[in-house]
Design a protein around this motif. Structure first.
Motif, PDB file in Angstrom:
ATOM      1  N   ARG A  67      37.830  39.886  38.428  1.00  0.00           N
ATOM      2  CA  ARG A  67      39.199  39.507  38.419  1.00  0.00           C
ATOM      3  C   ARG A  67      39.699  37.984  39.030  1.00  0.00           C
ATOM      4  N   LYS A 119      48.686  37.607  41.988  1.00  0.00           N
ATOM      5  CA  LYS A 119      48.340  39.228  42.775  1.00  0.00           C
ATOM      6  C   LYS A 119      48.920  40.297  41.918  1.00  0.00           C
ATOM      7  N   ARG A 120      50.280  40.122  41.355  1.00  0.00           N
ATOM      8  CA  ARG A 120      51.100  41.654  40.328  1.00  0.00           C
ATOM      9  C   ARG A 120      50.359  41.407  39.467  1.00  0.00           C
ATOM     10  N   ARG A 124      46.799  42.789  38.917  1.00  0.00           N
ATOM     11  CA  ARG A 124      46.636  44.400  38.780  1.00  0.00           C
ATOM     12  C   ARG A 124      47.881  44.652  37.251  1.00  0.00           C
TER      13      ARG A 124
END
Length: 178
Positions: free
Chosen positions: A144, A167-168, A171
């Motif tokens: 990540r 963050k988006r 993902r």
């Protein structure tokens, strides 16, 4: 251009590195230089306290490629002027938990711009890890963190600075605004 982003542990081992526009033969030099710089200066530094270094390189006339040299001749005096190219390389580095972070830039990425880059990187790492990371936590969240780093710096340029957008993107969902 952002030339390099490196993460190292407290012993000086490189955990993550990203180079942009740095030839392969120079990377070893940069790794050892940055780790030594950190070993000399990061002892006792608080979390996220920024340190700055600047390195100016002046090319000698014997070593300059011909396109970097400009000769001007004044016919009356037969005086030749030689312009030598000078590069400034800026380094901003800090400690976050047990991890040292180094960002190297040149041209438009001076100390101020690099401090913004390192702020975004430290914020993203803290968000991924939930706190300033130990080496073990950093390695547990390695995938990540690498995704975050790839979304923040792309081809030597600062790409994304907004937490929510990063963050988006990590993902692997498309951004809501274009």
């Amino acid at each position: 251009m952002i030339l390099a982003v490196l993460f190292a542990n407290s012993e000086g081992n490189i955990l993550v590195e990203r180079f942009n526009g740095v030839p392969a033969e120079e990377r070893l030099h940069w790794r050892s230089f940055l780790v030594k710089l950190g070993a000399d200066n990061l002892r006792g530094v608080k979390n996220e306290e920024l340190l700055v270094a600047c390195h100016k390189t002046e090319l000698e006339p014997d070593f300059c490629p011909s396109e970097n040299i400009m000769l001007e001749c004044d016919e009356s005096c037969k005086i030749y002027k030689l312009e030598i190219e000078i590069w400034s390389v800026y380094i901003v580095y800090t400690v976050l938990g047990d991890v040292s972070i180094y960002v190297v830039g040149k041209d438009e990425y001076d100390e101020l711009a690099l401090s913004e880059v390192i702020f975004v990187i430290t914020s993203a790492v803290k968000d991924v890890c939930g706190k300033p990371p130990t080496e073990r936590l950093f390695l547990d969240k390695y995938g990540r963190i690498c995704l975050c780093l790839d979304e923040i710096v792309w081809k030597g340029l600062l790409e994304n600075t907004e937490k929510d957008r990063i963050k988006r993107l990590i993902r692997l969902k498309p951004p809501t605004e274009f």
